[in-house]
Write a protein that holds these residues in place. Structure first.
Motif, PDB file in Angstrom:
ATOM      1  N   ASP A 273       0.741  -1.233  -0.189  1.00 21.36           N
ATOM      2  CA  ASP A 273      -0.080  -0.052  -0.100  1.00 21.36           C
ATOM      3  C   ASP A 273       1.135   1.113  -0.007  1.00 21.36           C
ATOM      4  OD1 ASP A 273      -1.915   2.056   0.457  1.00 21.36           O
ATOM      5  OD2 ASP A 273      -2.338   1.405   2.259  1.00 21.36           O
ATOM      6  N   PRO A 274       0.609   2.115  -1.046  1.00 20.66           N
ATOM      7  CA  PRO A 274       1.566   3.270  -0.934  1.00 20.66           C
ATOM      8  C   PRO A 274       1.378   4.308  -0.102  1.00 20.66           C
ATOM      9  CG  PRO A 274       0.393   3.415  -2.921  1.00 20.66           C
ATOM     10  CD  PRO A 274      -0.093   1.848  -2.062  1.00 20.66           C
ATOM     11  N   THR A 275       0.149   4.540   0.541  1.00 20.22           N
ATOM     12  CA  THR A 275      -0.162   5.606   1.465  1.00 20.22           C
ATOM     13  C   THR A 275       0.243   5.460   2.768  1.00 20.22           C
ATOM     14  OG1 THR A 275      -2.282   4.029   2.031  1.00 20.22           O
ATOM     15  CG2 THR A 275      -2.719   5.740   0.164  1.00 20.22           C
ATOM     16  N   HIS A 276       0.884   4.064   3.134  1.00 19.02           N
ATOM     17  CA  HIS A 276       1.571   4.040   4.345  1.00 19.02           C
ATOM     18  C   HIS A 276       2.731   5.037   4.309  1.00 19.02           C
ATOM     19  CE1 HIS A 276       3.563   2.681   7.970  1.00 19.02           C
ATOM     20  NE2 HIS A 276       4.705   2.379   7.048  1.00 19.02           N
ATOM     21  N   PHE A 277       3.597   5.080   3.427  1.00 18.83           N
ATOM     22  CA  PHE A 277       4.838   6.172   3.263  1.00 18.83           C
ATOM     23  C   PHE A 277       4.561   7.613   3.023  1.00 18.83           C
ATOM     24  CE2 PHE A 277       7.492   2.255   3.582  1.00 18.83           C
ATOM     25  CZ  PHE A 277       8.356   2.522   4.624  1.00 18.83           C
ATOM     26  N   GLU A 278       3.371   7.579   2.334  1.00 16.27           N
ATOM     27  CA  GLU A 278       2.871   8.992   2.470  1.00 16.27           C
ATOM     28  C   GLU A 278       2.679   9.448   3.871  1.00 16.27           C
ATOM     29  OE1 GLU A 278      -1.252  11.659   0.687  1.00 16.27           O
ATOM     30  OE2 GLU A 278      -1.033   9.529   0.212  1.00 16.27           O
ATOM     31  N   ARG A 279       1.854   8.771   4.604  1.00 15.82           N
ATOM     32  CA  ARG A 279       1.497   9.068   6.106  1.00 15.82           C
ATOM     33  C   ARG A 279       3.045   9.261   6.896  1.00 15.82           C
ATOM     34  NH1 ARG A 279      -2.148   4.874   5.707  1.00 15.82           N
ATOM     35  NH2 ARG A 279      -1.096   3.521   6.666  1.00 15.82           N
ATOM     36  N   VAL A 280       4.042   8.330   6.610  1.00 19.92           N
ATOM     37  CA  VAL A 280       5.350   8.576   7.374  1.00 19.92           C
ATOM     38  C   VAL A 280       5.724   9.954   6.731  1.00 19.92           C
ATOM     39  CG1 VAL A 280       7.375   7.595   7.511  1.00 19.92           C
ATOM     40  CG2 VAL A 280       5.451   6.014   7.527  1.00 19.92           C
ATOM     41  N   LEU A 281       5.858  10.029   5.667  1.00 22.44           N
ATOM     42  CA  LEU A 281       6.606  11.292   5.019  1.00 22.44           C
ATOM     43  C   LEU A 281       5.838  12.575   5.653  1.00 22.44           C
ATOM     44  CD1 LEU A 281       8.415  13.009   3.429  1.00 22.44           C
ATOM     45  CD2 LEU A 281       6.915  12.765   1.377  1.00 22.44           C
ATOM     46  N   ARG A 282       4.353  12.801   5.908  1.00 26.30           N
ATOM     47  CA  ARG A 282       3.789  13.800   6.469  1.00 26.30           C
ATOM     48  C   ARG A 282       4.096  13.796   7.832  1.00 26.30           C
ATOM     49  NH1 ARG A 282       0.188  16.015   2.760  1.00 26.30           N
ATOM     50  NH2 ARG A 282      -0.477  14.848   0.992  1.00 26.30           N
ATOM     51  N   GLY A 283       4.236  12.924   8.431  1.00 24.98           N
ATOM     52  CA  GLY A 283       4.608  12.867   9.801  1.00 24.98           C
ATOM     53  C   GLY A 283       6.144  13.287  10.071  1.00 24.98           C
ATOM     54  N   ARG A 284       7.058  12.984   9.189  1.00 22.81           N
ATOM     55  CA  ARG A 284       8.296  13.289   9.370  1.00 22.81           C
ATOM     56  C   ARG A 284       8.611  14.818   9.081  1.00 22.81           C
ATOM     57  NH1 ARG A 284      10.308   9.526  12.613  1.00 22.81           N
ATOM     58  NH2 ARG A 284      11.051   7.604  11.554  1.00 22.81           N
ATOM     59  N   ILE A 285       7.728  15.517   8.353  1.00 25.38           N
ATOM     60  CA  ILE A 285       7.606  16.887   7.842  1.00 25.38           C
ATOM     61  C   ILE A 285       7.243  17.601   9.041  1.00 25.38           C
ATOM     62  CG2 ILE A 285       7.098  18.551   6.444  1.00 25.38           C
ATOM     63  CD1 ILE A 285       6.912  16.555   4.310  1.00 25.38           C
ATOM     64  N   ALA A 286       5.874  17.142   9.412  1.00 31.34           N
ATOM     65  CA  ALA A 286       5.069  17.787  10.618  1.00 31.34           C
ATOM     66  C   ALA A 286       5.989  17.895  12.003  1.00 31.34           C
ATOM     67  CB  ALA A 286       3.944  17.435  10.656  1.00 31.34           C
ATOM     68  N   LEU A 287       6.765  16.712  12.443  1.00 32.44           N
ATOM     69  CA  LEU A 287       7.343  16.471  13.682  1.00 32.44           C
ATOM     70  C   LEU A 287       8.868  15.937  13.395  1.00 32.44           C
ATOM     71  CD1 LEU A 287       4.263  14.826  15.322  1.00 32.44           C
ATOM     72  CD2 LEU A 287       5.102  17.159  15.696  1.00 32.44           C
ATOM     73  N   PRO A 288       9.813  16.743  13.070  1.00 30.84           N
ATOM     74  CA  PRO A 288      11.057  16.329  12.989  1.00 30.84           C
ATOM     75  C   PRO A 288      11.720  15.609  14.091  1.00 30.84           C
ATOM     76  CG  PRO A 288      10.830  18.731  12.225  1.00 30.84           C
ATOM     77  CD  PRO A 288       9.445  18.339  12.866  1.00 30.84           C
TER      78      PRO A 288
END
Length: 317
Positions: free
Chosen positions: A298-313
């Motif tokens: 599922d590609p959406t998993h790493f979309e979520r991870v990326l958004r999290g890494r941007i929002a909360l370094p």
């Protein structure tokens, strides 16, 4: 580790004969993964894994196979490619380049705790140091140049918000890669795909790393970031697990302390690791190849991870 190429029992028997590995007992396709054809190959001399390479070429493969042999001889628990009577470790099966390695003991730990993450951190640092004197060079073939080539191919398949994120993050990673801090990052052979299903455990004992066929020369920090993005993430939500990440980072640094440049760029490399696997999963999902037992991630998993890494370094403590 899907099955793209069907191997018959007579072909497996012939391969075992060439490698002097005994008589065939069982040949069984391995489910999971999306790059190569893999079989468990059991003979009366032991258990092995047969891999037929579907994308990598005979020119590219010696890097991976000799890296594994180098690490195995350096005390890192990895599969050791088996040679024929001429000393060759790259073989041909069904017209495809192929390799046979010993099957590691244990099983994958798909619900890791802090101790498992610490063990991975320790062994990853040992692996990086053991690879310093490896005398072959091949770039990470799924690195920044591949991201730049592949993003335009997947953009037509995603919505506007996803496309905007993909474009902006790719621009950011190109900017990071041009910086002096990035140029200062230590580098060498990396695994580049050390997810939970590519490590074996018996209890809390780490018994091996495997599936080195995305390896290449890259920054060690990127390799560590890929691990943090899988081992230290809550899979249902994609959120960061602080305790598991601290255990992995502390264990890694007990063997190889991070440099100042690495500490500065850890947040950026966590974003890079998430971007790399979001791109590849989009590519595999929307542009799949036919294969027996193929299950795209599922590609959406790493979309979520990326958004999290941007929002909360996340920073190295």
């Amino acid at each position: 580790m899907a099955v793209f190429t069907e191997v018959s029992n007579p072909e497996a028997r012939e391969l075992l004969r060439r490698l002097q590995l005994g008589e065939l007992v069982e040949l069984r396709g391995i489910e999971g993964g999306i790059e190569n054809t893999n079989y468990f190959l059991t003979s009366d001399q032991g258990e092995f894994v047969l891999t037929l390479f579907e994308r990598l070429t005979a020119e590219q493969l010696p890097f991976y196979l000799y890296l594994m042999k180098h690490l195995a001889h350096g005390g890192v628990p990895v599969p050791d490619p088996r040679a024929d009577k001429n000393g060759d470790i790259l073989h041909t099966v069904c017209g495809k380049p192929a390799a046979v390695v010993n099957k590691l003991r244990g099983k994958s730990q798909l619900a890791p705790q802090g101790a498992h993450c610490a063990a991975v951190g320790t062994m990853l640092a040992r692996m990086h140091l053991a690879g310093r004197d490896f005398d072959r060079h091949q770039p990470n073939l799924r690195g920044l140049p591949w991201w730049n080539e592949t993003v335009p191919v997947v953009l037509p398949h995603i919505d506007d918000a996803q496309a905007a994120l993909l474009r902006s993050e790719l621009a950011y990673q190109n900017h990071v890669a041009a910086s002096s801090a990035y140029a200062a990052l230590p580098r060498g052979p990396v695994h580049a795909d050390l997810f939970r299903d590519n490590v074996m455990f018996e209890g809390e004992e780490l018994t091996g790393f495997f599936d080195f066929y995305f390896a290449g020369v890259d920054t060690w920090l990127f390799d560590l970031a890929v691990c943090l993005n899988d081992w230290c993430i809550d899979l249902p939500t994609g959120t960061h697990d602080t305790d598991r990440a601290s255990r992995m980072l502390n264990a890694y640094q007990a063997v190889r302390p991070l440099t100042a440049a690495e500490r500065e760029l850890l947040p950026a490399m966590l974003r890079a690791g998430a971007l790399r696997f979001w791109i590849s999963r989009l590519w595999d999902f929307y542009l799949p190849r036919e294969a027996s037992m193929l299950k795209p991630h599922d590609p959406t998993h790493f979309e979520r991870v990326l958004r999290g890494r941007i929002a909360l370094p996340v920073h190295a403590a």
